[in-house]
Design an enzyme around this catalytic site. Sequence first.
Site, PDB file in Angstrom:
ATOM      1  N   PHE A 168      31.610  44.958  34.393  1.00 15.27           N
ATOM      2  CA  PHE A 168      32.488  45.605  33.419  1.00 15.27           C
ATOM      3  C   PHE A 168      31.613  46.297  32.371  1.00 15.27           C
ATOM      4  O   PHE A 168      30.621  45.734  31.908  1.00 15.27           O
ATOM      5  CB  PHE A 168      33.394  44.558  32.779  1.00 15.27           C
ATOM      6  N   ASP A 197      31.398  35.643  32.015  1.00 12.21           N
ATOM      7  CA  ASP A 197      32.536  36.373  31.457  1.00 12.21           C
ATOM      8  C   ASP A 197      33.752  36.029  32.318  1.00 12.21           C
ATOM      9  O   ASP A 197      33.816  36.388  33.495  1.00 12.21           O
ATOM     10  CB  ASP A 197      32.242  37.884  31.470  1.00 12.21           C
ATOM     11  N   TYR A 220      44.200  38.684  26.434  1.00  8.93           N
ATOM     12  CA  TYR A 220      45.377  39.565  26.569  1.00  8.93           C
ATOM     13  C   TYR A 220      45.695  39.888  28.015  1.00  8.93           C
ATOM     14  O   TYR A 220      46.565  40.675  28.303  1.00  8.93           O
ATOM     15  CB  TYR A 220      45.225  40.855  25.745  1.00  8.93           C
ATOM     16  N   LYS A 221      44.955  39.286  28.947  1.00  8.54           N
ATOM     17  CA  LYS A 221      45.208  39.525  30.374  1.00  8.54           C
ATOM     18  C   LYS A 221      46.162  38.447  30.891  1.00  8.54           C
ATOM     19  O   LYS A 221      47.290  38.388  30.437  1.00  8.54           O
ATOM     20  CB  LYS A 221      43.878  39.603  31.098  1.00  8.54           C
ATOM     21  N   ARG A 226      44.573  49.550  41.335  1.00  8.92           N
ATOM     22  CA  ARG A 226      44.418  48.117  41.132  1.00  8.92           C
ATOM     23  C   ARG A 226      45.780  47.469  40.892  1.00  8.92           C
ATOM     24  O   ARG A 226      46.581  47.960  40.101  1.00  8.92           O
ATOM     25  CB  ARG A 226      43.505  47.923  39.926  1.00  8.92           C
TER      26      ARG A 226
HETATM   27  C1  LIG Z   1      38.862  43.014  29.821  1.00  9.55           C
HETATM   28  C2  LIG Z   1      37.445  42.652  29.827  1.00  9.55           C
HETATM   29  C3  LIG Z   1      36.710  42.595  28.649  1.00  9.55           C
HETATM   30  C4  LIG Z   1      37.375  42.982  27.358  1.00  9.55           C
HETATM   31  O1  LIG Z   1      36.532  43.149  26.296  1.00  9.55           O
HETATM   32  P1  LIG Z   1      37.142  43.600  24.878  1.00  9.55           P
HETATM   33  O2  LIG Z   1      36.097  43.295  23.928  1.00  9.55           O
HETATM   34  O3  LIG Z   1      38.407  42.808  24.685  1.00  9.55           O
HETATM   35  O4  LIG Z   1      37.500  45.037  24.962  1.00  9.55           O
HETATM   36  C5  LIG Z   1      35.389  42.184  28.694  1.00  9.55           C
HETATM   37  N1  LIG Z   1      34.810  41.867  29.883  1.00  9.55           N
HETATM   38  C6  LIG Z   1      35.504  41.931  31.050  1.00  9.55           C
HETATM   39  C7  LIG Z   1      34.828  41.555  32.321  1.00  9.55           C
HETATM   40  C8  LIG Z   1      36.817  42.335  31.050  1.00  9.55           C
HETATM   41  O5  LIG Z   1      37.489  42.415  32.196  1.00  9.55           O
END
Ligand SMILES: *Cc1c(COP(=O)(O)O)cnc(C)c1O
Length: 411
Positions: A127, A198, A223-224, A370
């Site tokens: 990511f 992560d 938030y997921k 997705r």
């Molecule tokens: C969604 C996501 C994030 C989100 O990071 P934010 O700081 O909330 O924008 C980070 N790492 C991964 C792998 C994600 O899927």
Amino acid sequence: MSEISLEYLQGLDATDPLAHFRDLFALPEDLIYLDGNSLGALPKQTPAHLQNVIKKQWGQELIRSWNSHQWLQKPVQLGDRLGKLVGAAQGQNLVCDSTSVNIFKLAAAAIRLRPRRHKIITETGNFATDLYLLQGLQRMLGDQLKVVAVSRDKVATEIDKETALVLLTHTHYKSGQIWDMAEITALSHQHGALILWDLSHSLGAMPVYLDQLNVDFAVGCNYKYINGGPGAPAYLYVAHRHQDKLEQPLTGWLGHRRPFDFDDHYQPALGIEQTLCGTPSVLANAALETALDIMEQADLSALRHKSQQLGNIFIQLVTKFCPEFEIASPTDPNQRGSQVSITHPEGYAIMQNLIASNIIGDFRAPNNMRFGFAPLYIRYTDIWHTVETLADIMATGSWQETRFHQRQTVT
Ligand SMILES: *Cc1c(COP(=O)(O)O)cnc(C)c1O
């Protein structure tokens, strides 16, 4: 399950032990929402709870609420509640800041714990924020640090005695592929390296065992699948054994041992609170609170089982009815998180067409469509209707309309 029919899926919905959870969410009636892996649905209880926090706690009790409603304790309280979902005992968990900020704090702290080592290993195609933050850290530290990003198949062999930290995303955001957390954690430790997982696409989608696997650090997104609301404060984990020597760089006042002494000199708090920086977002924490009320009632192995089933059924139906798509996720459900990506050169327009038909998934460049299967509120029959609509879009070629080709900011 060789022949999947609508009747068969109706039967699965009828006997689904998680079916009753759907009614706890305020989903629009005619919508199939397959983006809970990106922004989870709104729990019905959240608006009322927020109203109360806004009108009563903020409006009436004002500043007294920091004490009377324990606003300042929420990062630890919510953190420990999340810790239960990922096998982490109390005192190692926090809810604060964004996942991005937490990655920075913990990656920097990890390097300080391994002063004679200069390598951080991560995966190419991780990511973006994970990669960017490591690059930022590298710019700050110069020659002291080398960030090595290699393809997934080379990560294990890259870990060596120079490695300070391995940073990986447990469930890949695009392919949904899962790392073997036990294997890579043990391998990192064999070489004396630390590991930071992560968990953004794993939290609330499957059981995770941080303590049992001896994980050093973790972060994750609320938030997921957790449904904490857009921009919800993120999760952070530091194993007890590292807390004494930890030095994280964002030494804000709330990470101080006695913030209300307002001493001129920073002294870190003794426990996990040392990873706090500034004032918590009280309203955002309130939204996360009601989301956890729901998540805590769900049996995580039932959740995982349903999520794998939903993905299997989707893959089988797409393979059968929409052969023009490639499956870009592992077909083995044990190697896959709760989402499935399929690819097509016109994926963006096809996804826009699907969204216009009230079926929401998302698009990840260059050609990934997705689909996230949040097992708390997705029905088996939703998968049928999705693939049926997708097949129809392909048969009629409706995706070719110009309106489906306009790129939006958020894809
Ligand atoms: C969604 C996501 C994030 C989100 O990071 P934010 O700081 O909330 O924008 C980070 N790492 C991964 C792998 C994600 O899927």
